[in-house]
Design a protein around this motif. Structure first.
Motif, mmCIF file in Angstrom:
data_model
loop_
_atom_site.group_PDB
_atom_site.id
_atom_site.type_symbol
_atom_site.label_atom_id
_atom_site.label_comp_id
_atom_site.label_asym_id
_atom_site.label_seq_id
_atom_site.Cartn_x
_atom_site.Cartn_y
_atom_site.Cartn_z
ATOM 1 N N GLU A 198 13.323 -0.639 3.810
ATOM 2 C CA GLU A 198 11.982 -1.025 3.365
ATOM 3 C C GLU A 198 11.266 -1.856 4.424
ATOM 4 O O GLU A 198 10.062 -1.726 4.610
ATOM 5 C CB GLU A 198 12.066 -1.763 2.034
ATOM 6 C CG GLU A 198 12.471 -0.815 0.922
ATOM 7 C CD GLU A 198 12.817 -1.513 -0.383
ATOM 8 O OE1 GLU A 198 12.983 -2.754 -0.394
ATOM 9 O OE2 GLU A 198 12.917 -0.797 -1.399
ATOM 10 N N GLU A 225 7.524 -0.914 6.427
ATOM 11 C CA GLU A 225 6.382 -1.814 6.371
ATOM 12 C C GLU A 225 5.815 -2.149 7.747
ATOM 13 O O GLU A 225 4.839 -2.865 7.851
ATOM 14 C CB GLU A 225 6.765 -3.105 5.644
ATOM 15 C CG GLU A 225 7.049 -2.884 4.176
ATOM 16 C CD GLU A 225 7.419 -4.164 3.451
ATOM 17 O OE1 GLU A 225 7.171 -5.254 3.987
ATOM 18 O OE2 GLU A 225 7.953 -4.067 2.346
ATOM 19 N N GLY A 280 5.211 -7.447 -2.622
ATOM 20 C CA GLY A 280 5.267 -6.238 -1.802
ATOM 21 C C GLY A 280 4.072 -6.181 -0.873
ATOM 22 O O GLY A 280 3.498 -7.206 -0.527
ATOM 23 N N ARG A 292 0.471 -3.698 0.545
ATOM 24 C CA ARG A 292 -0.465 -2.587 0.399
ATOM 25 C C ARG A 292 -0.828 -2.124 1.810
ATOM 26 O O ARG A 292 -1.255 -2.911 2.636
ATOM 27 C CB ARG A 292 -1.728 -3.002 -0.335
ATOM 28 C CG ARG A 292 -2.808 -1.899 -0.268
ATOM 29 C CD ARG A 292 -3.993 -2.182 -1.150
ATOM 30 N NE ARG A 292 -3.533 -2.113 -2.515
ATOM 31 C CZ ARG A 292 -3.987 -2.896 -3.497
ATOM 32 N NH1 ARG A 292 -4.910 -3.795 -3.251
ATOM 33 N NH2 ARG A 292 -3.520 -2.770 -4.716
ATOM 34 N N MET A 297 -1.017 3.071 -0.028
ATOM 35 C CA MET A 297 0.330 2.895 -0.562
ATOM 36 C C MET A 297 0.493 1.451 -1.022
ATOM 37 O O MET A 297 0.257 0.525 -0.248
ATOM 38 C CB MET A 297 1.383 3.227 0.479
ATOM 39 C CG MET A 297 1.389 4.676 0.873
ATOM 40 S SD MET A 297 2.781 5.112 1.915
ATOM 41 C CE MET A 297 4.059 5.290 0.690
ATOM 42 N N ASP A 298 0.886 1.282 -2.266
ATOM 43 C CA ASP A 298 1.248 -0.028 -2.792
ATOM 44 C C ASP A 298 2.748 -0.054 -2.977
ATOM 45 O O ASP A 298 3.309 0.805 -3.661
ATOM 46 C CB ASP A 298 0.570 -0.284 -4.147
ATOM 47 C CG ASP A 298 -0.898 -0.625 -4.005
ATOM 48 O OD1 ASP A 298 -1.360 -0.839 -2.873
ATOM 49 O OD2 ASP A 298 -1.576 -0.678 -5.040
ATOM 50 N N PHE A 299 3.380 -1.034 -2.349
ATOM 51 C CA PHE A 299 4.832 -1.138 -2.390
ATOM 52 C C PHE A 299 5.240 -2.357 -3.196
ATOM 53 O O PHE A 299 4.739 -3.452 -2.973
ATOM 54 C CB PHE A 299 5.393 -1.245 -0.966
ATOM 55 C CG PHE A 299 6.842 -1.604 -0.928
ATOM 56 C CD1 PHE A 299 7.784 -0.770 -1.503
ATOM 57 C CD2 PHE A 299 7.265 -2.776 -0.337
ATOM 58 C CE1 PHE A 299 9.127 -1.099 -1.484
ATOM 59 C CE2 PHE A 299 8.600 -3.105 -0.304
ATOM 60 C CZ PHE A 299 9.536 -2.274 -0.880
ATOM 61 N N ARG A 325 8.431 -4.560 -3.853
ATOM 62 C CA ARG A 325 9.777 -4.845 -3.364
ATOM 63 C C ARG A 325 10.770 -5.050 -4.511
ATOM 64 O O ARG A 325 11.962 -4.772 -4.356
ATOM 65 C CB ARG A 325 9.766 -6.056 -2.446
ATOM 66 C CG ARG A 325 11.058 -6.241 -1.698
ATOM 67 C CD ARG A 325 10.975 -7.313 -0.635
ATOM 68 N NE ARG A 325 10.404 -6.881 0.614
ATOM 69 C CZ ARG A 325 11.034 -6.129 1.503
ATOM 70 N NH1 ARG A 325 12.240 -5.702 1.285
ATOM 71 N NH2 ARG A 325 10.436 -5.792 2.620
ATOM 72 N N HIS A 381 7.122 2.791 -3.847
ATOM 73 C CA HIS A 381 5.809 2.892 -3.202
ATOM 74 C C HIS A 381 4.970 3.839 -4.059
ATOM 75 O O HIS A 381 5.373 4.972 -4.291
ATOM 76 C CB HIS A 381 5.915 3.542 -1.809
ATOM 77 C CG HIS A 381 6.509 2.687 -0.756
ATOM 78 N ND1 HIS A 381 7.860 2.510 -0.607
ATOM 79 C CD2 HIS A 381 5.920 1.975 0.233
ATOM 80 C CE1 HIS A 381 8.083 1.727 0.425
ATOM 81 N NE2 HIS A 381 6.929 1.396 0.961
ATOM 82 N N MET A 401 1.642 6.030 -4.073
ATOM 83 C CA MET A 401 0.827 6.604 -3.016
ATOM 84 C C MET A 401 -0.340 7.391 -3.617
ATOM 85 O O MET A 401 -0.192 8.092 -4.605
ATOM 86 C CB MET A 401 1.697 7.541 -2.182
ATOM 87 C CG MET A 401 0.955 8.419 -1.228
ATOM 88 S SD MET A 401 2.027 9.602 -0.395
ATOM 89 C CE MET A 401 2.762 10.482 -1.738
ATOM 90 N N GLN A 404 4.991 9.017 -5.489
ATOM 91 C CA GLN A 404 5.834 7.838 -5.361
ATOM 92 C C GLN A 404 6.928 8.092 -4.336
ATOM 93 O O GLN A 404 7.430 9.214 -4.223
ATOM 94 C CB GLN A 404 6.524 7.494 -6.676
ATOM 95 C CG GLN A 404 5.611 7.129 -7.796
ATOM 96 C CD GLN A 404 6.400 6.798 -9.056
ATOM 97 O OE1 GLN A 404 7.467 7.340 -9.288
ATOM 98 N NE2 GLN A 404 5.865 5.905 -9.862
ATOM 99 N N TYR A 405 7.274 7.030 -3.630
ATOM 100 C CA TYR A 405 8.485 6.986 -2.815
ATOM 101 C C TYR A 405 9.389 5.984 -3.528
ATOM 102 O O TYR A 405 8.992 4.839 -3.731
ATOM 103 C CB TYR A 405 8.193 6.459 -1.415
ATOM 104 C CG TYR A 405 7.476 7.398 -0.489
ATOM 105 C CD1 TYR A 405 8.146 7.932 0.603
ATOM 106 C CD2 TYR A 405 6.140 7.733 -0.664
ATOM 107 C CE1 TYR A 405 7.504 8.775 1.491
ATOM 108 C CE2 TYR A 405 5.488 8.573 0.208
ATOM 109 C CZ TYR A 405 6.175 9.092 1.276
ATOM 110 O OH TYR A 405 5.534 9.925 2.152
#
Length: 161
Positions: free
Chosen positions: A18, A22, A50, A52, A82-84, A86, A91, A93, A109-110
């Motif tokens: 991760e 980033e 997380g 963005r 993408m908003d991640f 943690r 993520h 997307m 999504q990831y």
């Protein structure tokens, strides 16, 4: 159309993986993907839990030549948000094309998960694509899904370098 791609990265743990995702350097490296002419990070915001990322991507090869002629361009500029998170290792997307914004929906999504007790990461990518263009929607959905999968496999190779 829904596409699901799974990759494994046995050599790193979830946190290391991760952290790599980033970095601006990693996103710039993705300009080497098969259909990408240029990829630039324009926003990188720390959300506390997380990040963005907003990327601008100039894509040249994903669109078939006959469709490019109809649309009147050499390629498409994509805005990838993408908003991640943690905490959940997800993520979210959303990709918006410069052309036909109201007719193309691309979200996904990831998801990063520990591979096993010895470490490693299993990354699942889920992409939902919907194109609303009479007579061409399903064709373009398949083209987008195929090229996304091709880029995803190339991204897997790049992340190992």
């Amino acid at each position: 159309m829904r596409l699901k791609v799974i990759h494994t990265f046995p050599e790193v743990d979830v946190g290391e993986f991760e952290d790599l995702l980033e970095t601006e350097a990693f996103h710039e490296q993705l300009s080497r993907l098969p259909n990408i002419a240029k990829r630039t990070m324009v926003e990188n915001i720390d959300l506390g839990h997380g990040k963005r990322h907003t990327m601008v991507v100039f894509e040249t090869k994903a669109i078939p030549e006959n469709v490019r002629k109809i649309l009147g361009g050499e390629g498409v500029i994509l805005t990838e948000e993408m908003d991640f998170n943690r905490n959940t290792h997800v993520h979210h997307m959303k990709v918006t094309p410069s052309l036909l914004k109201d007719r193309v929906k691309c979200e996904g999504q990831y998801i990063g998960e520990p591979l096993g007790p010895d470490g490693g990461v299993k990354r699942t990518v889920i992409l939902d694509v919907k194109v609303k263009i009479l007579g061409m929607g399903k064709i373009l959905e398949r083209v987008i899904a195929r090229d996304f999968e091709k880029n995803s496999r190339a991204e897997e190779r790049l992340s190992r370098e």
